[in-house]
Motif scaffolding. Structure first.
Motif, PDB file in Angstrom:
ATOM      1  N   ARG A  11      11.343 -46.726  51.163  1.00 37.42           N
ATOM      2  CA  ARG A  11      10.793 -47.258  49.802  1.00 37.42           C
ATOM      3  C   ARG A  11      10.980 -48.794  49.974  1.00 37.42           C
ATOM      4  O   ARG A  11      10.377 -49.407  49.338  1.00 37.42           O
ATOM      5  CB  ARG A  11      11.617 -46.625  48.817  1.00 37.42           C
ATOM      6  CG  ARG A  11      11.056 -46.806  47.482  1.00 37.42           C
ATOM      7  CD  ARG A  11      11.373 -46.062  46.378  1.00 37.42           C
ATOM      8  NE  ARG A  11      11.545 -44.541  46.743  1.00 37.42           N
ATOM      9  CZ  ARG A  11      10.525 -43.848  46.650  1.00 37.42           C
ATOM     10  NH1 ARG A  11       9.327 -44.137  46.481  1.00 37.42           N
ATOM     11  NH2 ARG A  11      10.709 -42.415  46.952  1.00 37.42           N
ATOM     12  N   SER A  14       8.251 -50.130  51.575  1.00 34.48           N
ATOM     13  CA  SER A  14       6.937 -49.500  50.889  1.00 34.48           C
ATOM     14  C   SER A  14       5.950 -50.582  50.323  1.00 34.48           C
ATOM     15  O   SER A  14       6.516 -51.651  49.760  1.00 34.48           O
ATOM     16  CB  SER A  14       7.280 -48.849  49.720  1.00 34.48           C
ATOM     17  OG  SER A  14       6.188 -48.068  49.098  1.00 34.48           O
ATOM     18  N   ASN A  16       4.432 -50.471  47.678  1.00 38.16           N
ATOM     19  CA  ASN A  16       4.081 -49.897  46.220  1.00 38.16           C
ATOM     20  C   ASN A  16       4.102 -51.083  45.391  1.00 38.16           C
ATOM     21  O   ASN A  16       4.230 -52.411  45.963  1.00 38.16           O
ATOM     22  CB  ASN A  16       5.300 -48.822  45.924  1.00 38.16           C
ATOM     23  CG  ASN A  16       6.512 -49.383  45.855  1.00 38.16           C
ATOM     24  OD1 ASN A  16       6.855 -50.464  45.630  1.00 38.16           O
ATOM     25  ND2 ASN A  16       7.501 -48.584  46.299  1.00 38.16           N
ATOM     26  N   GLU A  79      -3.377 -50.051  45.646  1.00 36.30           N
ATOM     27  CA  GLU A  79      -2.190 -50.566  44.643  1.00 36.30           C
ATOM     28  C   GLU A  79      -2.880 -51.015  43.347  1.00 36.30           C
ATOM     29  O   GLU A  79      -2.448 -50.794  42.313  1.00 36.30           O
ATOM     30  CB  GLU A  79      -1.203 -51.349  45.286  1.00 36.30           C
ATOM     31  CG  GLU A  79      -0.436 -50.565  46.057  1.00 36.30           C
ATOM     32  CD  GLU A  79       0.310 -49.376  45.911  1.00 36.30           C
ATOM     33  OE1 GLU A  79       0.705 -49.382  44.721  1.00 36.30           O
ATOM     34  OE2 GLU A  79       0.547 -48.738  46.843  1.00 36.30           O
ATOM     35  N   LEU A  82      -4.058 -48.165  41.531  1.00 32.64           N
ATOM     36  CA  LEU A  82      -2.844 -47.528  40.846  1.00 32.64           C
ATOM     37  C   LEU A  82      -2.307 -48.348  39.732  1.00 32.64           C
ATOM     38  O   LEU A  82      -1.932 -47.547  38.480  1.00 32.64           O
ATOM     39  CB  LEU A  82      -1.833 -47.366  41.829  1.00 32.64           C
ATOM     40  CG  LEU A  82      -0.702 -46.445  41.428  1.00 32.64           C
ATOM     41  CD1 LEU A  82      -1.003 -45.009  41.038  1.00 32.64           C
ATOM     42  CD2 LEU A  82       0.416 -46.578  42.687  1.00 32.64           C
ATOM     43  N   THR A  94       6.333 -44.296  36.554  1.00 36.86           N
ATOM     44  CA  THR A  94       7.305 -44.245  37.794  1.00 36.86           C
ATOM     45  C   THR A  94       6.337 -44.541  39.036  1.00 36.86           C
ATOM     46  O   THR A  94       6.977 -44.767  39.971  1.00 36.86           O
ATOM     47  CB  THR A  94       7.815 -43.009  37.721  1.00 36.86           C
ATOM     48  OG1 THR A  94       6.661 -42.048  37.839  1.00 36.86           O
ATOM     49  CG2 THR A  94       8.821 -42.851  36.623  1.00 36.86           C
ATOM     50  N   ALA A  95       4.997 -44.354  38.857  1.00 39.16           N
ATOM     51  CA  ALA A  95       4.316 -44.596  40.181  1.00 39.16           C
ATOM     52  C   ALA A  95       4.377 -46.078  40.675  1.00 39.16           C
ATOM     53  O   ALA A  95       3.737 -46.249  41.814  1.00 39.16           O
ATOM     54  CB  ALA A  95       2.831 -44.257  39.827  1.00 39.16           C
ATOM     55  N   ASN A  97       6.811 -47.132  41.775  1.00 39.76           N
ATOM     56  CA  ASN A  97       7.826 -47.155  43.027  1.00 39.76           C
ATOM     57  C   ASN A  97       7.104 -45.908  44.131  1.00 39.76           C
ATOM     58  O   ASN A  97       8.040 -45.598  44.883  1.00 39.76           O
ATOM     59  CB  ASN A  97       9.017 -46.624  42.629  1.00 39.76           C
ATOM     60  CG  ASN A  97       9.882 -47.802  41.931  1.00 39.76           C
ATOM     61  OD1 ASN A  97       9.765 -48.949  42.365  1.00 39.76           O
ATOM     62  ND2 ASN A  97      10.344 -47.670  40.672  1.00 39.76           N
ATOM     63  N   THR A  98       6.003 -45.650  44.068  1.00 43.16           N
ATOM     64  CA  THR A  98       5.455 -44.471  44.894  1.00 43.16           C
ATOM     65  C   THR A  98       5.672 -45.058  46.225  1.00 43.16           C
ATOM     66  O   THR A  98       5.333 -46.065  46.438  1.00 43.16           O
ATOM     67  CB  THR A  98       4.015 -44.472  44.628  1.00 43.16           C
ATOM     68  OG1 THR A  98       3.807 -43.733  43.271  1.00 43.16           O
ATOM     69  CG2 THR A  98       3.297 -43.400  45.348  1.00 43.16           C
ATOM     70  N   ASP A 100       4.641 -45.985  49.749  1.00 43.03           N
ATOM     71  CA  ASP A 100       3.366 -46.035  50.609  1.00 43.03           C
ATOM     72  C   ASP A 100       3.721 -46.981  51.729  1.00 43.03           C
ATOM     73  O   ASP A 100       3.675 -48.034  51.557  1.00 43.03           O
ATOM     74  CB  ASP A 100       2.381 -46.801  49.584  1.00 43.03           C
ATOM     75  CG  ASP A 100       1.197 -46.846  50.054  1.00 43.03           C
ATOM     76  OD1 ASP A 100       0.631 -46.165  51.129  1.00 43.03           O
ATOM     77  OD2 ASP A 100       0.329 -47.957  49.625  1.00 43.03           O
ATOM     78  N   THR A 143      -6.705 -39.895  44.848  1.00 40.54           N
ATOM     79  CA  THR A 143      -5.704 -40.332  44.874  1.00 40.54           C
ATOM     80  C   THR A 143      -5.543 -42.088  45.242  1.00 40.54           C
ATOM     81  O   THR A 143      -6.671 -42.351  45.797  1.00 40.54           O
ATOM     82  CB  THR A 143      -4.640 -39.569  45.817  1.00 40.54           C
ATOM     83  OG1 THR A 143      -4.865 -40.064  47.055  1.00 40.54           O
ATOM     84  CG2 THR A 143      -4.458 -38.382  45.350  1.00 40.54           C
ATOM     85  N   THR A 145      -4.296 -43.502  47.554  1.00 40.11           N
ATOM     86  CA  THR A 145      -4.242 -43.338  49.188  1.00 40.11           C
ATOM     87  C   THR A 145      -5.745 -42.997  49.647  1.00 40.11           C
ATOM     88  O   THR A 145      -6.200 -43.668  50.460  1.00 40.11           O
ATOM     89  CB  THR A 145      -3.335 -42.488  49.985  1.00 40.11           C
ATOM     90  OG1 THR A 145      -3.349 -41.111  49.507  1.00 40.11           O
ATOM     91  CG2 THR A 145      -2.004 -43.124  49.698  1.00 40.11           C
TER      92      THR A 145
END
Length: 175
Positions: A11, A14, A16, A79, A82, A94-95, A97-98, A100, A143, A145
């Protein structure tokens, strides 16, 4: 690593939204060296099948340019999509902190740029396969990704000018 430590470790590397907003250069570079989960064998096979021929044909610098451009731009696009989804209530807060991480966007760009090295008439078949492989998940799942993989494939296709010329290395005469 324990699963909890591994997730925290990844994380922090990541790409994100949270990490991109704090230190974009660090996470864009570090995320390219990790894969999510412990399944590395398929990546080794895919690198052998796609990255090695691409580096041989393009040369190291142009291969790296395609891979890095696909990784960075596809990450920023996915991103960004997103972030838009979060802002408009289509994804939870919360996404940001997804997790990636990974090399799959670079791989998608390389797979796509190899289209220009496939002999005709198979080039159209290869291109169709690339678009189906990266397009179907985008249409059916959508999604972030999936957006990133399809974007990376388009970026690889846009790198056509890098496939056109490669300086020939002349053998040095025996002394």
């Amino acid at each position: 690593m324990s699963p909890a430590f591994e997730e925290d470790f990844l994380r922090q590397r990541s790409t994100n939204i949270h990490e991109l907003s704090r230190n974009p250069v660090r996470v864009l570079i570090s995320s390219a060296f990790w894969i999510d989960g412990g399944t590395w064998l398929p990546y080794a096979a895919l690198y052998t099948v796609f990255h090695a021929p691409a580096e041989r044909r393009l040369g190291t610098l142009r291969w790296l340019a395609v891979a890095a451009t696909a990784h960075v731009l596809a990450t920023l696009v996915s991103e960004g999509v997103l972030a838009w989804a979060i802002q408009h209530g289509h994804a939870p807060e919360t996404a940001v902190n997804t997790l990636d991480v990974g090399v799959s966007y670079a791989l998608a760009g390389i797979v796509a740029v190899l289209t220009y090295y496939v002999a005709r008439p198979w080039r159209c078949v290869y291109l169709f396969a690339v678009l189906v492989i990266y397009g179907v998940p985008l249409v059916t799942g959508a999604t972030f990704t999936d957006v990133g993989h399809f974007t990376a494939a388009l970026i690889g296709l846009a790198c056509y000018p890098l496939t056109r010329t490669r300086p020939e290395t002349k053998p040095t005469p025996a002394q």
